[in-house]
Design a protein around this motif. Sequence first.
Motif, short mmCIF file in Angstrom:
data_model
loop_
_atom_site.label_atom_id
_atom_site.label_comp_id
_atom_site.label_asym_id
_atom_site.label_seq_id
_atom_site.Cartn_x
_atom_site.Cartn_y
_atom_site.Cartn_z
N ALA A 132 -1.12 -2.49 3.71
CA ALA A 132 -2.15 -2.30 2.67
C ALA A 132 -2.51 -0.82 2.54
O ALA A 132 -2.68 -0.32 1.41
N GLU A 133 -2.66 -0.11 3.65
CA GLU A 133 -2.97 1.33 3.59
C GLU A 133 -1.86 2.11 2.90
O GLU A 133 -2.14 3.02 2.11
N LEU A 134 -0.62 1.76 3.18
CA LEU A 134 0.49 2.45 2.54
C LEU A 134 0.52 2.15 1.04
O LEU A 134 0.80 3.04 0.23
N MET A 135 0.22 0.91 0.65
CA MET A 135 0.14 0.58 -0.78
C MET A 135 -1.00 1.35 -1.43
O MET A 135 -0.86 1.83 -2.57
N LEU A 136 -2.13 1.47 -0.75
CA LEU A 136 -3.26 2.22 -1.28
C LEU A 136 -2.84 3.66 -1.59
O LEU A 136 -3.10 4.17 -2.68
N GLY A 137 -2.20 4.31 -0.65
CA GLY A 137 -1.74 5.68 -0.86
C GLY A 137 -0.78 5.79 -2.04
O GLY A 137 -0.88 6.70 -2.86
N TRP A 138 0.14 4.84 -2.13
CA TRP A 138 1.11 4.81 -3.23
C TRP A 138 0.37 4.67 -4.56
O TRP A 138 0.65 5.41 -5.52
N ASP A 139 -0.56 3.72 -4.63
CA ASP A 139 -1.27 3.47 -5.88
C ASP A 139 -2.19 4.62 -6.28
O ASP A 139 -2.34 4.92 -7.47
N LEU A 140 -2.81 5.29 -5.32
CA LEU A 140 -3.64 6.45 -5.64
C LEU A 140 -2.77 7.57 -6.24
O LEU A 140 -3.14 8.19 -7.25
N ARG A 141 -1.62 7.79 -5.66
CA ARG A 141 -0.70 8.81 -6.18
C ARG A 141 -0.21 8.42 -7.57
O ARG A 141 -0.16 9.26 -8.48
N SER A 142 0.13 7.16 -7.77
CA SER A 142 0.60 6.69 -9.08
C SER A 142 -0.47 6.89 -10.14
O SER A 142 -0.18 7.30 -11.27
#
Length: 180
Positions: A61-71
């Motif tokens: 979930a933390e890795l998805m959060l980082g990905w989505d913030l960057r996107s």
Amino acid sequence: MSSPECFVVVTGGPGAGKTTLVERLAAAGYAWSPEAGRGVITDQLTIGGRGLPWADRALFAELMLGWDLRSHRQAHIRPSPVIFDRALPDVVGYLRLSGLPVPEHVDAAARRFRYRRRVLIAPFWPEIYRHDGERKQSLAEAERTCEHMVAAYTDYGYELVHLPRTPVDDRVRFVLDELR
């Protein structure tokens, strides 16, 4: 520069045709943002990482959060509209589905970084659901995932527009009509 009202989210459960739809829109020339979950899984498998939904759900979930913030940040410099294959509230839905608490920073991200008010939901569609190397959920979990995504987006004040269970070309026309 794109505004959040030009950020169109397609969400729902796994195997409901979201990525196929988004990829078809991308092929038609629309800017798009790929799904964080699949990207994280691919990266983690490549490096032998443990941030996988079947290994460490909280890290995933933390890795998805980082990905989505960057996107979200990158979407501001793309041509409008930008089609997102899932978005920040999906991380909240995933955590709830997993029975994990939603950390304050995840909630803050979902509240602060906004998308177009009307979110496209791909409904649970068991007839097209398929397992693959990254999608391992049962049909029951796929259905629950969709329910959690609906709840998360509703909780963050989005209006849900359900995609029809129709062939992808019909769905593309539906989305294009929605964008008008």
